[in-house]
Design a protein around this motif. Structure first.
Motif, PDB file in Angstrom:
ATOM      1  N   LEU A   1     -41.498   4.531 -21.885  1.00 44.21           N
ATOM      2  CA  LEU A   1     -40.329   3.765 -21.491  1.00 44.21           C
ATOM      3  C   LEU A   1     -40.154   3.909 -19.994  1.00 44.21           C
ATOM      4  CD1 LEU A   1     -37.896   2.188 -22.707  1.00 44.21           C
ATOM      5  CD2 LEU A   1     -36.669   4.358 -22.705  1.00 44.21           C
ATOM      6  N   LEU A   2     -39.953   2.803 -19.325  1.00 45.22           N
ATOM      7  CA  LEU A   2     -39.591   2.824 -17.914  1.00 45.22           C
ATOM      8  C   LEU A   2     -38.142   2.360 -17.815  1.00 45.22           C
ATOM      9  CD1 LEU A   2     -42.624   1.245 -16.018  1.00 45.22           C
ATOM     10  CD2 LEU A   2     -42.083   3.653 -16.333  1.00 45.22           C
ATOM     11  N   LEU A   3     -37.306   3.176 -17.180  1.00 42.86           N
ATOM     12  CA  LEU A   3     -35.920   2.820 -16.941  1.00 42.86           C
ATOM     13  C   LEU A   3     -35.794   2.380 -15.492  1.00 42.86           C
ATOM     14  CD1 LEU A   3     -34.131   5.780 -18.758  1.00 42.86           C
ATOM     15  CD2 LEU A   3     -34.705   3.509 -19.660  1.00 42.86           C
ATOM     16  N   PHE A   4     -35.331   1.169 -15.264  1.00 40.35           N
ATOM     17  CA  PHE A   4     -35.220   0.569 -13.943  1.00 40.35           C
ATOM     18  C   PHE A   4     -33.759   0.469 -13.518  1.00 40.35           C
ATOM     19  CE2 PHE A   4     -39.159  -1.122 -15.604  1.00 40.35           C
ATOM     20  CZ  PHE A   4     -39.982  -1.315 -14.513  1.00 40.35           C
ATOM     21  N   ARG A   5     -33.489   0.733 -12.254  1.00 42.71           N
ATOM     22  CA  ARG A   5     -32.217   0.364 -11.631  1.00 42.71           C
ATOM     23  C   ARG A   5     -32.571  -0.708 -10.608  1.00 42.71           C
ATOM     24  NH1 ARG A   5     -28.979   1.722  -7.261  1.00 42.71           N
ATOM     25  NH2 ARG A   5     -30.302   3.448  -6.631  1.00 42.71           N
ATOM     26  N   ILE A   6     -31.868  -1.826 -10.680  1.00 44.15           N
ATOM     27  CA  ILE A   6     -32.208  -2.997  -9.876  1.00 44.15           C
ATOM     28  C   ILE A   6     -30.992  -3.394  -9.046  1.00 44.15           C
ATOM     29  CG2 ILE A   6     -32.948  -5.406  -9.980  1.00 44.15           C
ATOM     30  CD1 ILE A   6     -34.166  -4.644 -12.791  1.00 44.15           C
ATOM     31  N   GLU A   7     -31.231  -3.643  -7.766  1.00 47.18           N
ATOM     32  CA  GLU A   7     -30.178  -4.105  -6.864  1.00 47.18           C
ATOM     33  C   GLU A   7     -30.688  -5.284  -6.050  1.00 47.18           C
ATOM     34  OE1 GLU A   7     -28.936  -0.956  -4.271  1.00 47.18           O
ATOM     35  OE2 GLU A   7     -27.966   0.167  -5.883  1.00 47.18           O
ATOM     36  N   GLN A   8     -29.913  -6.329  -6.007  1.00 44.71           N
ATOM     37  CA  GLN A   8     -30.221  -7.509  -5.188  1.00 44.71           C
ATOM     38  C   GLN A   8     -31.643  -8.032  -5.428  1.00 44.71           C
ATOM     39  OE1 GLN A   8     -29.245  -6.210  -1.236  1.00 44.71           O
ATOM     40  NE2 GLN A   8     -27.050  -6.217  -1.658  1.00 44.71           N
ATOM     41  N   GLY A   9     -32.044  -8.027  -6.675  1.00 40.39           N
ATOM     42  CA  GLY A   9     -33.335  -8.573  -7.035  1.00 40.39           C
ATOM     43  C   GLY A   9     -34.528  -7.697  -6.755  1.00 40.39           C
ATOM     44  N   LEU A  10     -34.283  -6.432  -6.358  1.00 38.81           N
ATOM     45  CA  LEU A  10     -35.375  -5.500  -6.084  1.00 38.81           C
ATOM     46  C   LEU A  10     -35.232  -4.241  -6.925  1.00 38.81           C
ATOM     47  CD1 LEU A  10     -35.453  -5.695  -2.185  1.00 38.81           C
ATOM     48  CD2 LEU A  10     -37.037  -6.789  -3.791  1.00 38.81           C
ATOM     49  N   VAL A  11     -36.360  -3.668  -7.308  1.00 38.36           N
ATOM     50  CA  VAL A  11     -36.348  -2.400  -8.031  1.00 38.36           C
ATOM     51  C   VAL A  11     -35.947  -1.295  -7.060  1.00 38.36           C
ATOM     52  CG1 VAL A  11     -37.745  -0.729  -9.300  1.00 38.36           C
ATOM     53  CG2 VAL A  11     -38.113  -3.191  -9.646  1.00 38.36           C
ATOM     54  N   ARG A  12     -34.938  -0.518  -7.429  1.00 45.56           N
ATOM     55  CA  ARG A  12     -34.462   0.603  -6.622  1.00 45.56           C
ATOM     56  C   ARG A  12     -34.953   1.934  -7.151  1.00 45.56           C
ATOM     57  NH1 ARG A  12     -32.871   0.339  -1.711  1.00 45.56           N
ATOM     58  NH2 ARG A  12     -30.881  -0.540  -1.324  1.00 45.56           N
ATOM     59  N   GLU A  13     -34.938   2.075  -8.483  1.00 46.10           N
ATOM     60  CA  GLU A  13     -35.353   3.339  -9.111  1.00 46.10           C
ATOM     61  C   GLU A  13     -36.092   3.043 -10.399  1.00 46.10           C
ATOM     62  OE1 GLU A  13     -32.174   6.119  -9.829  1.00 46.10           O
ATOM     63  OE2 GLU A  13     -31.176   5.552  -7.972  1.00 46.10           O
ATOM     64  N   VAL A  14     -37.069   3.893 -10.683  1.00 42.50           N
ATOM     65  CA  VAL A  14     -37.778   3.845 -11.953  1.00 42.50           C
ATOM     66  C   VAL A  14     -37.924   5.274 -12.448  1.00 42.50           C
ATOM     67  CG1 VAL A  14     -39.909   3.201 -13.156  1.00 42.50           C
ATOM     68  CG2 VAL A  14     -39.103   1.815 -11.230  1.00 42.50           C
TER      69      VAL A  14
ATOM     70  N   PHE B   1     -50.449  -6.164  -3.885  1.00 40.09           N
ATOM     71  CA  PHE B   1     -49.574  -6.707  -2.841  1.00 40.09           C
ATOM     72  C   PHE B   1     -48.405  -7.470  -3.440  1.00 40.09           C
ATOM     73  CE2 PHE B   1     -53.431  -5.947  -0.315  1.00 40.09           C
ATOM     74  CZ  PHE B   1     -52.860  -5.111   0.639  1.00 40.09           C
ATOM     75  N   ALA B   2     -48.596  -8.072  -4.607  1.00 39.64           N
ATOM     76  CA  ALA B   2     -47.484  -8.750  -5.282  1.00 39.64           C
ATOM     77  C   ALA B   2     -46.437  -7.738  -5.725  1.00 39.64           C
ATOM     78  CB  ALA B   2     -48.004  -9.543  -6.477  1.00 39.64           C
ATOM     79  N   LEU B   3     -46.874  -6.549  -6.078  1.00 40.70           N
ATOM     80  CA  LEU B   3     -45.938  -5.493  -6.482  1.00 40.70           C
ATOM     81  C   LEU B   3     -45.055  -5.037  -5.333  1.00 40.70           C
ATOM     82  CD1 LEU B   3     -48.236  -3.263  -8.699  1.00 40.70           C
ATOM     83  CD2 LEU B   3     -46.134  -4.381  -9.434  1.00 40.70           C
ATOM     84  N   ARG B   4     -45.619  -4.959  -4.160  1.00 44.39           N
ATOM     85  CA  ARG B   4     -44.872  -4.430  -3.001  1.00 44.39           C
ATOM     86  C   ARG B   4     -43.567  -5.178  -2.774  1.00 44.39           C
ATOM     87  NH1 ARG B   4     -48.419  -1.193   0.575  1.00 44.39           N
ATOM     88  NH2 ARG B   4     -46.708  -1.260   2.053  1.00 44.39           N
ATOM     89  N   GLY B   5     -43.580  -6.486  -2.903  1.00 49.87           N
ATOM     90  CA  GLY B   5     -42.391  -7.275  -2.654  1.00 49.87           C
ATOM     91  C   GLY B   5     -41.327  -7.178  -3.726  1.00 49.87           C
ATOM     92  N   LEU B   6     -41.616  -6.471  -4.805  1.00 52.82           N
ATOM     93  CA  LEU B   6     -40.664  -6.354  -5.904  1.00 52.82           C
ATOM     94  C   LEU B   6     -39.806  -5.092  -5.804  1.00 52.82           C
ATOM     95  CD1 LEU B   6     -43.044  -7.418  -8.805  1.00 52.82           C
ATOM     96  CD2 LEU B   6     -41.528  -8.859  -7.428  1.00 52.82           C
ATOM     97  N   PHE B   7     -40.151  -4.204  -4.868  1.00 54.83           N
ATOM     98  CA  PHE B   7     -39.467  -2.924  -4.735  1.00 54.83           C
ATOM     99  C   PHE B   7     -38.712  -2.848  -3.417  1.00 54.83           C
ATOM    100  CE2 PHE B   7     -42.663  -2.154  -7.865  1.00 54.83           C
ATOM    101  CZ  PHE B   7     -42.117  -1.215  -8.716  1.00 54.83           C
ATOM    102  N   ALA B   8     -37.545  -2.214  -3.467  1.00 56.10           N
ATOM    103  CA  ALA B   8     -36.798  -1.949  -2.237  1.00 56.10           C
ATOM    104  C   ALA B   8     -37.623  -1.003  -1.369  1.00 56.10           C
ATOM    105  CB  ALA B   8     -35.451  -1.313  -2.576  1.00 56.10           C
ATOM    106  N   GLU B   9     -37.439  -1.105  -0.073  1.00 57.98           N
ATOM    107  CA  GLU B   9     -38.186  -0.255   0.870  1.00 57.98           C
ATOM    108  C   GLU B   9     -38.016   1.225   0.543  1.00 57.98           C
ATOM    109  OE1 GLU B   9     -40.814   0.678   3.662  1.00 57.98           O
ATOM    110  OE2 GLU B   9     -40.262  -1.407   3.339  1.00 57.98           O
ATOM    111  N   ASP B  10     -36.817   1.628   0.120  1.00 59.53           N
ATOM    112  CA  ASP B  10     -36.530   3.041  -0.167  1.00 59.53           C
ATOM    113  C   ASP B  10     -36.479   3.345  -1.661  1.00 59.53           C
ATOM    114  OD1 ASP B  10     -34.230   1.619  -0.657  1.00 59.53           O
ATOM    115  OD2 ASP B  10     -32.888   3.058   0.329  1.00 59.53           O
TER     116      ASP B  10
END
Length: 130
Positions: free
Chosen positions: A102-115, A23-32
């Motif tokens: 390796l995990l490549l992350f794209r982050i927007e507004q404090g949330l993970v958008r893409e991995v 559940f802690a993970l859920r809040g770290l990712f953008a809805e989409d």
């Protein structure tokens, strides 16, 4: 967000996963958000949306009888991207996995958008998840 905040976000993702705090993970990712895993094994695919990503991550220990784990080795972050080098370990159907990924992350507004997940040995990764 700055590089330091994105570094902390990625470390938080790994910490929550290691503690099995889904559940802690859920809040770290953008809805989409989108998480892409290459290959054809049972974990491969494009996982679209926070719920799909959550199901994907909770499936890792299920597929490995709880043996799957990741050890974060390093994080490199900028204002909108981060890369996390980690060692994945686990056993599945008599096979053992121990390889760097390796995990490549794209982050927007404090949330993970893409991995995007990139195993250092794609053939070993495929064999393990086959």
């Amino acid at each position: 967000m700055g590089a330091a905040e994105n570094d902390a976000l990625v470390r938080h993702v790994f910490d929550a996963f290691a503690r099995r705090e889904g559940f802690a993970l859920r809040g770290l990712f953008a809805e989409d958000a989108v998480w892409t895993v290459p290959g054809t094994g049972v974990m491969a695919g494009v996982h679209r949306g926070r719920d799909a990503i959550f199901r994907f991550l909770t499936r890792l220990p299920k597929e490995t009888d709880g043996t799957y784990g990741s050890q974060l080795l390093d994080v490199l972050a900028s204002e909108d991207r981060a890369a996390a080098l980690y060692r994945a370990r686990g056993t599945r159907h008599g096979r053992t996995l121990e390889l760097d990924q390796l995990l490549l992350f794209r982050i927007e507004q404090g949330l993970v958008r893409e991995v995007l997940a990139l195993p250092s040995d794609p053939a070993a990764f495929e064999e393990f998840w086959a």
